[in-house]
Design a protein around this motif. Structure first.
Motif, PDB file in Angstrom:
ATOM      1  N   GLU A   7       1.020  -1.418   0.254  1.00  0.00           N
ATOM      2  CA  GLU A   7      -0.934  -0.382   0.276  1.00  0.00           C
ATOM      3  C   GLU A   7       0.925   1.050  -0.203  1.00  0.00           C
ATOM      4  OE1 GLU A   7      -3.537   0.068   2.605  1.00  0.00           O
ATOM      5  OE2 GLU A   7      -3.534  -1.730   2.128  1.00  0.00           O
ATOM      6  N   LEU A   8       0.319   3.028  -0.093  1.00  0.00           N
ATOM      7  CA  LEU A   8       1.064   3.265  -0.097  1.00  0.00           C
ATOM      8  C   LEU A   8       0.799   4.606   0.865  1.00  0.00           C
ATOM      9  CD1 LEU A   8       0.740   4.373  -3.766  1.00  0.00           C
ATOM     10  CD2 LEU A   8       2.433   3.240  -2.999  1.00  0.00           C
ATOM     11  N   ALA A   9       1.207   5.583   1.687  1.00  0.00           N
ATOM     12  CA  ALA A   9       1.187   6.171   2.504  1.00  0.00           C
ATOM     13  C   ALA A   9       2.080   7.955   1.534  1.00  0.00           C
ATOM     14  CB  ALA A   9       1.614   5.822   3.931  1.00  0.00           C
ATOM     15  N   THR A  10       1.258   8.743   2.120  1.00  0.00           N
ATOM     16  CA  THR A  10       2.050   9.578   1.200  1.00  0.00           C
ATOM     17  C   THR A  10       2.511  11.335   2.555  1.00  0.00           C
ATOM     18  OG1 THR A  10       1.153   9.458  -0.457  1.00  0.00           O
ATOM     19  CG2 THR A  10       2.143  11.935  -0.244  1.00  0.00           C
ATOM     20  N   LEU A  11       2.714  11.452   3.086  1.00  0.00           N
ATOM     21  CA  LEU A  11       3.158  12.168   4.130  1.00  0.00           C
ATOM     22  C   LEU A  11       4.502  13.706   4.327  1.00  0.00           C
ATOM     23  CD1 LEU A  11       4.114   9.331   6.941  1.00  0.00           C
ATOM     24  CD2 LEU A  11       1.783  10.397   6.052  1.00  0.00           C
ATOM     25  N   VAL A  22      14.632   8.594   8.279  1.00  0.00           N
ATOM     26  CA  VAL A  22      13.101   8.169   9.049  1.00  0.00           C
ATOM     27  C   VAL A  22      12.851   7.049   8.455  1.00  0.00           C
ATOM     28  CG1 VAL A  22      11.646   7.518  10.416  1.00  0.00           C
ATOM     29  CG2 VAL A  22      12.956   9.834  10.712  1.00  0.00           C
ATOM     30  N   PHE A  23      11.364   7.153   7.420  1.00  0.00           N
ATOM     31  CA  PHE A  23      10.770   5.674   7.795  1.00  0.00           C
ATOM     32  C   PHE A  23      11.965   4.463   6.009  1.00  0.00           C
ATOM     33  CE2 PHE A  23       7.992   7.935   8.198  1.00  0.00           C
ATOM     34  CZ  PHE A  23       7.052   7.430   9.068  1.00  0.00           C
ATOM     35  N   GLN A  24      13.068   5.257   5.980  1.00  0.00           N
ATOM     36  CA  GLN A  24      14.064   4.180   5.244  1.00  0.00           C
ATOM     37  C   GLN A  24      14.065   2.934   6.073  1.00  0.00           C
ATOM     38  OE1 GLN A  24      16.519   6.604   3.188  1.00  0.00           O
ATOM     39  NE2 GLN A  24      15.781   6.238   0.915  1.00  0.00           N
ATOM     40  N   GLU A  25      14.431   3.544   7.435  1.00  0.00           N
ATOM     41  CA  GLU A  25      14.934   2.590   8.597  1.00  0.00           C
ATOM     42  C   GLU A  25      14.034   1.633   8.650  1.00  0.00           C
ATOM     43  OE1 GLU A  25      17.592   3.722  11.693  1.00  0.00           O
ATOM     44  OE2 GLU A  25      18.797   4.739  10.435  1.00  0.00           O
ATOM     45  N   VAL A  26      12.543   1.449   8.550  1.00  0.00           N
ATOM     46  CA  VAL A  26      11.367   1.189   8.872  1.00  0.00           C
ATOM     47  C   VAL A  26      11.188   0.285   8.504  1.00  0.00           C
ATOM     48  CG1 VAL A  26       8.805   1.118   9.973  1.00  0.00           C
ATOM     49  CG2 VAL A  26      10.626   3.003  10.107  1.00  0.00           C
ATOM     50  N   LYS A  27      11.112  -1.329   9.262  1.00  0.00           N
ATOM     51  CA  LYS A  27      10.596  -3.223   8.382  1.00  0.00           C
ATOM     52  C   LYS A  27       9.813  -2.429   7.867  1.00  0.00           C
ATOM     53  CE  LYS A  27      11.917  -6.275  12.399  1.00  0.00           C
ATOM     54  NZ  LYS A  27      11.482  -6.597  13.754  1.00  0.00           N
ATOM     55  N   GLY A  28       9.175  -3.171   7.097  1.00  0.00           N
ATOM     56  CA  GLY A  28       7.861  -3.472   6.477  1.00  0.00           C
ATOM     57  C   GLY A  28       8.380  -2.382   4.873  1.00  0.00           C
ATOM     58  N   VAL A  29       8.886  -1.480   4.770  1.00  0.00           N
ATOM     59  CA  VAL A  29       8.418  -0.303   4.174  1.00  0.00           C
ATOM     60  C   VAL A  29       9.613  -0.615   3.532  1.00  0.00           C
ATOM     61  CG1 VAL A  29       9.884   1.918   3.680  1.00  0.00           C
ATOM     62  CG2 VAL A  29       8.126   1.818   6.035  1.00  0.00           C
ATOM     63  N   GLU A  30       8.815  -0.936   1.742  1.00  0.00           N
ATOM     64  CA  GLU A  30       9.616  -1.033   0.934  1.00  0.00           C
ATOM     65  C   GLU A  30      10.567   0.024  -0.205  1.00  0.00           C
ATOM     66  OE1 GLU A  30       9.452  -4.548  -0.739  1.00  0.00           O
ATOM     67  OE2 GLU A  30       9.007  -4.998   1.330  1.00  0.00           O
ATOM     68  N   ASP A  68       1.585  -6.397   5.843  1.00  0.00           N
ATOM     69  CA  ASP A  68       1.491  -8.155   6.570  1.00  0.00           C
ATOM     70  C   ASP A  68       2.711  -7.463   7.167  1.00  0.00           C
ATOM     71  OD1 ASP A  68      -0.791  -9.230   4.937  1.00  0.00           O
ATOM     72  OD2 ASP A  68       0.763 -10.115   4.137  1.00  0.00           O
ATOM     73  N   VAL A  69       2.812  -6.642   7.221  1.00  0.00           N
ATOM     74  CA  VAL A  69       5.039  -6.153   8.283  1.00  0.00           C
ATOM     75  C   VAL A  69       4.383  -4.710   8.970  1.00  0.00           C
ATOM     76  CG1 VAL A  69       7.196  -5.682   8.707  1.00  0.00           C
ATOM     77  CG2 VAL A  69       6.497  -7.743   6.385  1.00  0.00           C
ATOM     78  N   ILE A  70       3.533  -4.063   8.627  1.00  0.00           N
ATOM     79  CA  ILE A  70       3.843  -3.132   9.270  1.00  0.00           C
ATOM     80  C   ILE A  70       2.452  -2.061   8.924  1.00  0.00           C
ATOM     81  CG2 ILE A  70       5.006  -1.596   7.814  1.00  0.00           C
ATOM     82  CD1 ILE A  70       5.555   0.260  10.127  1.00  0.00           C
ATOM     83  N   TYR A  72      -1.007   0.988   8.293  1.00  0.00           N
ATOM     84  CA  TYR A  72      -1.065   1.926   7.628  1.00  0.00           C
ATOM     85  C   TYR A  72      -1.372   2.530   9.719  1.00  0.00           C
ATOM     86  CZ  TYR A  72      -2.784   6.380   5.880  1.00  0.00           C
ATOM     87  OH  TYR A  72      -2.190   7.993   5.916  1.00  0.00           O
ATOM     88  N   GLU A  73      -1.166   2.676   9.779  1.00  0.00           N
ATOM     89  CA  GLU A  73      -1.953   3.280  11.346  1.00  0.00           C
ATOM     90  C   GLU A  73       0.089   3.083  12.572  1.00  0.00           C
ATOM     91  OE1 GLU A  73      -3.638   2.533  16.287  1.00  0.00           O
ATOM     92  OE2 GLU A  73      -4.915   1.225  13.913  1.00  0.00           O
ATOM     93  N   ASP A  74       0.247   2.570  12.153  1.00  0.00           N
ATOM     94  CA  ASP A  74       1.836   2.212  12.645  1.00  0.00           C
ATOM     95  C   ASP A  74       2.613   2.983  11.784  1.00  0.00           C
ATOM     96  OD1 ASP A  74       1.427   0.402  14.228  1.00  0.00           O
ATOM     97  OD2 ASP A  74       1.486  -1.512  13.233  1.00  0.00           O
ATOM     98  N   ILE A  75       2.850   2.744  10.662  1.00  0.00           N
ATOM     99  CA  ILE A  75       3.322   4.363   9.848  1.00  0.00           C
ATOM    100  C   ILE A  75       2.889   5.413  10.615  1.00  0.00           C
ATOM    101  CG2 ILE A  75       3.104   5.748   7.593  1.00  0.00           C
ATOM    102  CD1 ILE A  75       4.680   2.363   7.737  1.00  0.00           C
ATOM    103  N   LEU A  76       1.272   6.019  10.374  1.00  0.00           N
ATOM    104  CA  LEU A  76       1.203   7.040  11.335  1.00  0.00           C
ATOM    105  C   LEU A  76       1.681   7.271  12.240  1.00  0.00           C
ATOM    106  CD1 LEU A  76      -2.241   7.031   9.260  1.00  0.00           C
ATOM    107  CD2 LEU A  76      -0.329   8.688   8.686  1.00  0.00           C
ATOM    108  N   VAL A  77       1.603   6.439  13.699  1.00  0.00           N
ATOM    109  CA  VAL A  77       2.167   6.747  14.624  1.00  0.00           C
ATOM    110  C   VAL A  77       3.916   7.135  14.359  1.00  0.00           C
ATOM    111  CG1 VAL A  77       2.890   5.832  17.043  1.00  0.00           C
ATOM    112  CG2 VAL A  77       0.197   5.687  15.328  1.00  0.00           C
ATOM    113  N   ILE A  78       4.269   6.851  14.353  1.00  0.00           N
ATOM    114  CA  ILE A  78       6.608   7.027  13.976  1.00  0.00           C
ATOM    115  C   ILE A  78       6.537   7.972  13.563  1.00  0.00           C
ATOM    116  CG2 ILE A  78       8.205   6.292  12.649  1.00  0.00           C
ATOM    117  CD1 ILE A  78       6.825   3.119  12.714  1.00  0.00           C
ATOM    118  N   PHE A  79       4.930   8.454  12.037  1.00  0.00           N
ATOM    119  CA  PHE A  79       5.171  10.079  11.362  1.00  0.00           C
ATOM    120  C   PHE A  79       4.633  11.046  12.791  1.00  0.00           C
ATOM    121  CE2 PHE A  79       2.296  12.912   9.003  1.00  0.00           C
ATOM    122  CZ  PHE A  79       3.777  13.739   8.811  1.00  0.00           C
TER     123      PHE A  79
END
Length: 179
Positions: A7-11, A22-30, A68-70, A72-79
């Motif tokens: 999926e995609l997220a735009t932040l 930041v997000f290049q280090e997060v598991k599940g971010v392709e 399946d790894v992370i 969208y909610e977790d992406i936003l909490v990290i953000f």
């Protein structure tokens, strides 16, 4: 070959070099791409035009992630916890509408999740959250020299003084979520 559910997220959380790193280090971010969105002028904007603050675009990142790894909610909490969502059009020394805190949702489900996350994390801040939540219209990829900026320029002053501390905070808060 493993089928991934991407999926995609735009932040936008200020300078895209920071949020990209930041997000290049997060598991599940392709994949993470730096770019621009939210403007009010036609055509593909340039970095110089964005920096003028006259186009209405924000510096953003487009994240491709494996749900399946992370989530969208977790992406936003990290953000929301790795930048300051309480300062209007400003992140540290970066000032202007192009540095606004923004979540561009891709569908109504992302909108609902974004609203819930903003409400949830608001309790952790002394000042009100000013993060904009808007539909994604168009994402424009930034010039090539902006891609992988931190990885390619770690010794540059901005990277050392601004991005490296953000990454230290990420590692402290989310060490178990990193690659």
């Amino acid at each position: 070959m493993i089928n991934k559910k991407l999926e995609l997220a735009t932040l936008g959380g200020g300078c895209f070099w920071c949020t990209e790193a930041v997000f290049q280090e997060v598991k599940g971010v392709e994949k993470v791409e730096s770019g621009y969105s939210g403007g009010n002028v036609p055509g593909h904007p340039t970095y110089r035009e964005i920096c003028s603050g006259l186009t209405g675009h924000a510096e953003v990142i487009l994240i491709t992630f494996d749900v399946d790894v992370i989530s969208y909610e977790d992406i936003l909490v990290i953000f929301m916890t790795t930048h300051d969502p309480t300062t209007l059009n400003k992140q540290g020394g970066d000032v202007g509408t192009q540095y606004r805190s923004v979540i561009y949702f891709h569908d109504e489900n992302q909108k609902k999740i974004a609203e819930a996350v903003v409400k949830k994390v608001a309790a952790y801040y002394d000042n009100p959250i000013v993060t904009e939540i808007s539909p994604l219209a168009t994402f424009y990829k930034a010039e090539d020299y902006h891609q992988d900026y931190y990885r390619n320029n770690k010794e540059q002053g901005y990277c050392s003084f601004v991005i490296t501390p953000k990454l230290a905070k990420l590692r402290k808060l989310y060490g178990d979520r990193l690659k």
